[in-house]
Design a protein around this motif. Structure first.
Motif, PDB file in Angstrom:
ATOM      1  N   THR A  90       0.804  -1.224   0.000  1.00 53.70           N
ATOM      2  CA  THR A  90       0.000   0.000   0.000  1.00 53.70           C
ATOM      3  C   THR A  90       0.833   1.268   0.000  1.00 53.70           C
ATOM      4  N   GLY A  91       2.157   1.141   0.009  1.00 51.03           N
ATOM      5  CA  GLY A  91       3.028   2.310   0.007  1.00 51.03           C
ATOM      6  C   GLY A  91       3.161   2.918  -1.377  1.00 51.03           C
ATOM      7  N   LYS A  92       4.004   3.940  -1.480  1.00 55.21           N
ATOM      8  CA  LYS A  92       4.204   4.666  -2.740  1.00 55.21           C
ATOM      9  C   LYS A  92       5.203   3.906  -3.623  1.00 55.21           C
ATOM     10  N   VAL A  93       4.738   3.533  -4.825  1.00 54.50           N
ATOM     11  CA  VAL A  93       5.575   2.741  -5.725  1.00 54.50           C
ATOM     12  C   VAL A  93       5.265   3.118  -7.167  1.00 54.50           C
ATOM     13  N   LYS A  94       6.320   3.202  -7.973  1.00 53.50           N
ATOM     14  CA  LYS A  94       6.144   3.557  -9.389  1.00 53.50           C
ATOM     15  C   LYS A  94       5.688   2.362 -10.215  1.00 53.50           C
ATOM     16  N   HIS A  95       6.281   1.183  -9.978  1.00 55.70           N
ATOM     17  CA  HIS A  95       5.986  -0.002 -10.787  1.00 55.70           C
ATOM     18  C   HIS A  95       5.757  -1.209  -9.878  1.00 55.70           C
ATOM     19  N   ARG A  96       4.632  -1.890 -10.072  1.00 55.97           N
ATOM     20  CA  ARG A  96       4.351  -3.132  -9.350  1.00 55.97           C
ATOM     21  C   ARG A  96       4.462  -4.283 -10.326  1.00 55.97           C
ATOM     22  N   LEU A  97       5.218  -5.299  -9.945  1.00 55.10           N
ATOM     23  CA  LEU A  97       5.400  -6.476 -10.798  1.00 55.10           C
ATOM     24  C   LEU A  97       5.166  -7.739  -9.979  1.00 55.10           C
ATOM     25  N   HIS A  98       4.780  -8.794 -10.692  1.00 56.01           N
ATOM     26  CA  HIS A  98       4.701 -10.106 -10.061  1.00 56.01           C
ATOM     27  C   HIS A  98       5.586 -11.052 -10.855  1.00 56.01           C
ATOM     28  N   ILE A  99       6.527 -11.672 -10.167  1.00 62.99           N
ATOM     29  CA  ILE A  99       7.386 -12.696 -10.770  1.00 62.99           C
ATOM     30  C   ILE A  99       7.297 -13.882  -9.811  1.00 62.99           C
ATOM     31  N   GLY A 100       6.391 -14.816 -10.101  1.00 66.34           N
ATOM     32  CA  GLY A 100       6.070 -15.875  -9.150  1.00 66.34           C
ATOM     33  C   GLY A 100       6.954 -17.109  -9.231  1.00 66.34           C
ATOM     34  N   PHE A 101       7.144 -17.735  -8.073  1.00 68.50           N
ATOM     35  CA  PHE A 101       7.940 -18.958  -7.949  1.00 68.50           C
ATOM     36  C   PHE A 101       7.284 -19.891  -6.945  1.00 68.50           C
ATOM     37  N   ASP A 102       7.471 -21.191  -7.157  1.00 72.19           N
ATOM     38  CA  ASP A 102       7.048 -22.175  -6.162  1.00 72.19           C
ATOM     39  C   ASP A 102       7.839 -21.948  -4.884  1.00 72.19           C
ATOM     40  N   ASP A 103       7.262 -22.319  -3.754  1.00 71.42           N
ATOM     41  CA  ASP A 103       7.959 -22.185  -2.474  1.00 71.42           C
ATOM     42  C   ASP A 103       8.659 -23.501  -2.155  1.00 71.42           C
ATOM     43  N   PRO A 104       9.989 -23.553  -2.270  1.00 69.26           N
ATOM     44  CA  PRO A 104      10.688 -24.816  -2.014  1.00 69.26           C
ATOM     45  C   PRO A 104      10.589 -25.263  -0.560  1.00 69.26           C
ATOM     46  N   SER A 105      10.283 -24.343   0.341  1.00 67.15           N
ATOM     47  CA  SER A 105      10.170 -24.738   1.749  1.00 67.15           C
ATOM     48  C   SER A 105       8.923 -25.585   2.000  1.00 67.15           C
ATOM     49  N   HIS A 106       8.036 -25.660   1.008  1.00 63.03           N
ATOM     50  CA  HIS A 106       6.845 -26.507   1.134  1.00 63.03           C
ATOM     51  C   HIS A 106       7.029 -27.864   0.461  1.00 63.03           C
ATOM     52  N   ALA A 107       8.205 -28.111  -0.109  1.00 61.25           N
ATOM     53  CA  ALA A 107       8.463 -29.389  -0.775  1.00 61.25           C
ATOM     54  C   ALA A 107       8.464 -30.519   0.249  1.00 61.25           C
ATOM     55  N   VAL A 108       7.904 -31.652  -0.145  1.00 70.63           N
ATOM     56  CA  VAL A 108       7.906 -32.837   0.708  1.00 70.63           C
ATOM     57  C   VAL A 108       8.517 -33.992  -0.072  1.00 70.63           C
ATOM     58  N   GLY A 109       9.164 -34.885   0.661  1.00 73.40           N
ATOM     59  CA  GLY A 109       9.799 -36.035   0.035  1.00 73.40           C
ATOM     60  C   GLY A 109      11.144 -36.284   0.685  1.00 73.40           C
ATOM     61  N   THR A 110      12.019 -36.917  -0.083  1.00 75.89           N
ATOM     62  CA  THR A 110      13.345 -37.225   0.433  1.00 75.89           C
ATOM     63  C   THR A 110      14.155 -35.936   0.586  1.00 75.89           C
ATOM     64  N   ASP A 111      15.207 -36.026   1.375  1.00 73.68           N
ATOM     65  CA  ASP A 111      16.102 -34.877   1.529  1.00 73.68           C
ATOM     66  C   ASP A 111      16.659 -34.444   0.175  1.00 73.68           C
ATOM     67  N   GLU A 112      16.978 -35.433  -0.668  1.00 72.64           N
ATOM     68  CA  GLU A 112      17.522 -35.140  -1.989  1.00 72.64           C
ATOM     69  C   GLU A 112      16.507 -34.378  -2.845  1.00 72.64           C
ATOM     70  N   PHE A 113      15.242 -34.816  -2.790  1.00 64.36           N
ATOM     71  CA  PHE A 113      14.207 -34.143  -3.583  1.00 64.36           C
ATOM     72  C   PHE A 113      14.000 -32.712  -3.083  1.00 64.36           C
ATOM     73  N   ILE A 114      13.917 -32.549  -1.776  1.00 67.00           N
ATOM     74  CA  ILE A 114      13.705 -31.209  -1.210  1.00 67.00           C
ATOM     75  C   ILE A 114      14.863 -30.288  -1.603  1.00 67.00           C
ATOM     76  N   TRP A 115      16.093 -30.777  -1.492  1.00 67.88           N
ATOM     77  CA  TRP A 115      17.255 -29.973  -1.885  1.00 67.88           C
ATOM     78  C   TRP A 115      17.171 -29.618  -3.365  1.00 67.88           C
ATOM     79  N   SER A 116      16.750 -30.570  -4.202  1.00 66.18           N
ATOM     80  CA  SER A 116      16.651 -30.302  -5.643  1.00 66.18           C
ATOM     81  C   SER A 116      15.611 -29.215  -5.931  1.00 66.18           C
ATOM     82  N   GLU A 117      14.578 -29.138  -5.112  1.00 66.83           N
ATOM     83  CA  GLU A 117      13.575 -28.082  -5.272  1.00 66.83           C
ATOM     84  C   GLU A 117      14.164 -26.717  -4.936  1.00 66.83           C
TER      85      GLU A 117
END
Length: 141
Positions: A90-117
């Motif tokens: 809600t502050g003063k901003v000239k340009h608003r953009l969205h560049i979306g990414f999956d959240d790797p901290s929500h990955a589930v599975g093996t340690d190797e899979f989570i690290w790969s995410e």
């Protein structure tokens, strides 16, 4: 030029994006924040960045409230999944953009899979923020 990167927890994706954008040009003022800042960094995000030579361990997880009274050239949201709502700034901003990414901290599975995410998302963030820097920021400097 001032850029604020927003997500929910300000512990992972926004921190990595902050680290990359600052590394592309140390003259930029880059900050990151969250609507529900966790108060700490995700240690796997820190490790993923350290693996490629970027140290974000000194970053802090801050609430967006800290930046509402500042003026920004860009505010970029990085939330990704359909179940996740992007924060509104809600502050003063000239340009608003969205560049979306999956959240790797929500990955589930093996340690190797989570690290790969974490690695996959880190690399996506680098690629998309490099594109943002070269196409949007650099021509204005």
């Amino acid at each position: 030029m001032k850029v604020l990167i927003l997500c929910t927890g300000n512990s992972c994706r926004s921190q990595m994006a902050h680290g990359f954008l600052q590394s592309f040009n140390p003259e930029l003022t880059v900050c990151s924040a969250g609507t529900e800042a966790s108060g700490k960094l995700n240690q796997q995000a820190v490790a993923a960045m350290k693996e490629i030579g970027l140290d974000i361990s000194h970053h802090t997880s801050d609430s967006v409230e800290k930046y509402l009274n500042d003026e920004w050239d860009y505010v970029i949201t990085v939330c990704g999944g359909a179940n996740e709502s992007c924060p509104a700034f809600t502050g003063k901003v000239k340009h608003r953009l969205h560049i979306g990414f999956d959240d790797p901290s929500h990955a589930v599975g093996t340690d190797e899979f989570i690290w790969s995410e974490f690695i996959r998302v880190r690399d996506e963030i680098k690629e998309r923020f490099w594109k943002f820097y070269t196409e949007e920021v650099k021509p204005q400097l």
